[in-house]
Design an enzyme around this catalytic site. Structure first.
Site, mmCIF file in Angstrom:
data_model
loop_
_atom_site.group_PDB
_atom_site.id
_atom_site.type_symbol
_atom_site.label_atom_id
_atom_site.label_comp_id
_atom_site.label_asym_id
_atom_site.label_seq_id
_atom_site.Cartn_x
_atom_site.Cartn_y
_atom_site.Cartn_z
ATOM 1 N N CYS A 98 0.778 -1.198 -0.014
ATOM 2 C CA CYS A 98 -0.033 -0.135 -0.003
ATOM 3 C C CYS A 98 0.680 1.264 -0.123
ATOM 4 C CB CYS A 98 -0.894 -0.130 1.217
ATOM 5 S SG CYS A 98 -1.572 1.365 1.578
ATOM 6 N N CYS A 102 -2.997 7.728 -1.834
ATOM 7 C CA CYS A 102 -4.304 7.718 -2.367
ATOM 8 C C CYS A 102 -5.486 8.339 -1.248
ATOM 9 C CB CYS A 102 -4.900 6.517 -2.772
ATOM 10 S SG CYS A 102 -3.662 5.286 -3.376
ATOM 11 N N THR A 189 -4.194 4.608 7.136
ATOM 12 C CA THR A 189 -3.120 4.513 6.480
ATOM 13 C C THR A 189 -2.061 5.614 6.167
ATOM 14 O OG1 THR A 189 -4.604 2.814 5.248
ATOM 15 C CG2 THR A 189 -2.770 3.747 4.068
ATOM 16 N N GLU A 255 -0.264 1.496 9.362
ATOM 17 C CA GLU A 255 -1.749 2.162 9.935
ATOM 18 C C GLU A 255 -1.431 2.576 11.133
ATOM 19 O OE1 GLU A 255 -2.149 -0.830 7.899
ATOM 20 O OE2 GLU A 255 -3.218 0.425 6.145
ATOM 21 N N HIS A 290 -12.604 5.966 -2.845
ATOM 22 C CA HIS A 290 -11.630 5.054 -2.466
ATOM 23 C C HIS A 290 -11.919 3.612 -2.792
ATOM 24 C CE1 HIS A 290 -7.815 4.807 -0.489
ATOM 25 N NE2 HIS A 290 -8.075 3.606 0.348
ATOM 26 N N TYR A 294 -9.391 1.000 -5.169
ATOM 27 C CA TYR A 294 -9.068 -0.420 -5.090
ATOM 28 C C TYR A 294 -8.973 -1.053 -6.397
ATOM 29 C CZ TYR A 294 -8.520 -0.283 -0.074
ATOM 30 O OH TYR A 294 -8.251 -0.011 1.392
ATOM 31 N N CYS A 297 -4.996 -0.069 -7.207
ATOM 32 C CA CYS A 297 -3.775 -0.542 -6.336
ATOM 33 C C CYS A 297 -3.833 -2.018 -6.287
ATOM 34 C CB CYS A 297 -3.869 0.183 -4.883
ATOM 35 S SG CYS A 297 -5.045 -0.291 -3.937
ATOM 36 N N GLU A 445 -6.924 -5.771 3.911
ATOM 37 C CA GLU A 445 -7.475 -4.507 3.536
ATOM 38 C C GLU A 445 -8.185 -4.575 2.368
ATOM 39 O OE1 GLU A 445 -4.660 -1.403 1.818
ATOM 40 O OE2 GLU A 445 -5.421 -0.137 3.443
#
Ligand code: SF4
Ligand code: FE
Length: 482
Positions: A98, A102, A189, A255, A290, A294, A297, A445
């Site tokens: 990650c 973003c 994150t 995180e 978001h 996904y 990413c 995640e």
């Protein structure tokens, strides 16, 4: 724009109050557990410097006309939305982790359109303040942590009904020059990779929740903000010597639990304060962006995992077996389906009143719903292909040991043309992505990031327009006229 080195240097100037393993950390940038995740964000700067990635990694600012990193850009078209997803896939491929940046991008785009709409209806000046903030973010090429998720306490109770009023971040005092806030944001994150933290409400608020309807930005090392680092599976491997057992030699994610202990926010950094009727739109848009993310990413990380599984098959000498080929095809199919969803919700986007483009919310939620499933199946197939050795491998220290090492070299060999060490590295990478530290950013995640599966199902129900579908059936069945 900053270079990767300038970015790391800029982080050294920040003074975080951070706890990790029960101790306060003074040097965040060089801490071996934290550094891989800063490396992942640094990659967003490094790739932006490369001419071949210029269109993907940079954009022309709609605010200043200058060339900026795409991670600070307000989407101006569906093409921008598509490029965002492609950029995220590229970064997933380059980091297999990650890369964190973003959340700020998604938060900025959501706050931009919603503050515009609040001002238009109520005559406030939130949008002007937010644009001034964002202009600085663009010009100084900053990383923003988009902070939405509150601890939430008892889920059956509204924010104002909680036994502990701090379970949702809220305003505890309104002053002449600003507000004072208390509460926490969980699962943040990239919190320590960020220069700024942009706080948003986490659920749709009602009239009684006005104190919880707050959105603002602060420098991430503001006095009163406390960070507690989240543990990850196999994290202490990063403290060991060597580079095999960590699986991913350079990159990671992180995180934090971020605590706001009576923190002052000046008015010029407040973008919503009490306008509860706009909270649901803000939550929906941030979550929607978001959920689109996904589809980029996770696909990029999936590319690395599929590549690793295919290599494991090569190294075992089973690449030609028909069932292995079929499993790889299935992994590719699932991964590209996720990408198709990311591209689809982007291409069907439309402009909001502020001019900033929004994704198609239904398709973005379908995208993320698939992400809660397919990476699990991709991981299962990767583990199937990798074989049990992935979880029974001795350590790198044994492999390097003068007496026992040669035995491992001999008995852990697969195909005779492949060095044993290469085989171990690929198996450790698969372990890292499916069970280890990177599994936080890939597997789990995929389930909970950008909202747990049920959150998407609620949105799919809301956006699915069932009445329209009933009407279609009524007409076709001859019950009603068109
Ligand atoms: Fe970006 Fe993906 Fe990490 Fe979210 S999970 S911050 S979209 S890399
Ligand atoms: Fe995430």
């Amino acid at each position: 724009m900053l270079t990767a080195d300038q970015y790391l240097y800029s982080l050294r100037q920040l003074n975080f109050k951070l706890y990790l393993f029960g101790e306060q950390v003074e040097n965040v940038v060089d801490h071996p557990i934290i550094r891989p995740s800063l490396n992942a964000v640094a990659k967003t700067y490094e790739l932006a410097e490369e001419a071949r990635y210029k269109d993907l990694m940079t954009a022309e600012s709609s605010l200043t006309g200058k060339r900026i990193n795409r991670f600070t850009h307000l989407h101006q078209s569906t093409e921008d939305l598509i490029l965002k997803v492609k950029m995220q896939r590229l970064l997933g491929q380059k980091t297999a982790a990650c890369f964190q940046r973003c959340v700020g991008l998604d938060a900025c785009n959501a706050v931009d359109s919603v503050t515009f709409e609040i001002d238009k209806e109520l005559g406030t000046e939130y949008h002007k303040r937010f644009r001034a903030f964002l202009k600085r973010v663009q010009e100084e090429d900053l990383v923003v942590d988009g902070a939405m998720t509150d601890p939430k306490g008892d889920r059956s109770l509204r924010p104002f009904q909680q036994a502990d009023p701090d379970m949702y971040l809220h305003v505890i005092e309104r002053l002449k020059d600003g507000i004072v806030v208390r509460g926490a944001k969980a699962h943040q994150t990239g919190a320590l990779s960020s220069h700024e933290i942009l706080v948003m409400p986490t659920v749709a608020m009602g009239n009684d929740d006005a104190a919880y309807s707050v959105c603002f930005a602060l420098p991430s090392d503001t006095k009163g903000i406390i960070y507690v680092y989240g543990r990850q599976s196999c994290d202490t491997r990063k403290l060991e010597e060597g580079s095999i057992d960590v699986g991913n030699c350079r990159y990671g994610g992180h995180e934090c639990l971020v605590i706001f202990e009576d923190v002052f926010v000046p008015w010029e950094r407040v973008f919503m304060c009490g306008e509860h009727q706009f909270t649901s739109t803000l939550v929906e848009r941030f979550a929607g962006y978001h959920r689109q993310s996904y589809g980029g990413c996770k696909v990029g990380v999936g590319d690395v995992l599929i590549g690793a599984a295919a290599l494991a098959a090569d190294y075992n000498g089973v690449a030609k077996a028909s069932h292995i080929k079929d499993k790889i095809i299935e992994m590719l199919h699932l991964n590209e389906t996720l990408f198709a969803c990311g591209i689809a919700c982007s291409s069907q986007g439309c402009p909001t009143a502020s001019g900033t483009y929004l994704i198609d919310l239904l398709l973005a939620n379908v995208c993320k719903q698939n992400v809660t499933r397919f990476p699990y199946e991709i991981s299962r197939l990767a583990e199937d292909i990798a074989g049990g050795l992935m979880v029974t491998l001795p350590s790198e220290k044994d492999f390097r040991h003068p007496e026992i090492g040669p035995y491992l070299e001999k008995y852990l060999k697969g195909s005779s043309s492949i060095p044993t060490e290469d085989r171990l590295r690929i198996l450790r990478l698969i372990e890292n992505l499916t069970l280890g530290a990177a599994a936080v950013g890939y597997r789990t995640e995929s389930m909970h990031g950008a909202g747990s599966p049920q959150a998407q199902r609620i949105m799919i129900q809301r956006q699915g327009n069932l009445d329209h579908k009933k009407k279609l059936a009524l007409v076709i069945a001859g019950i009603e006229k068109e």
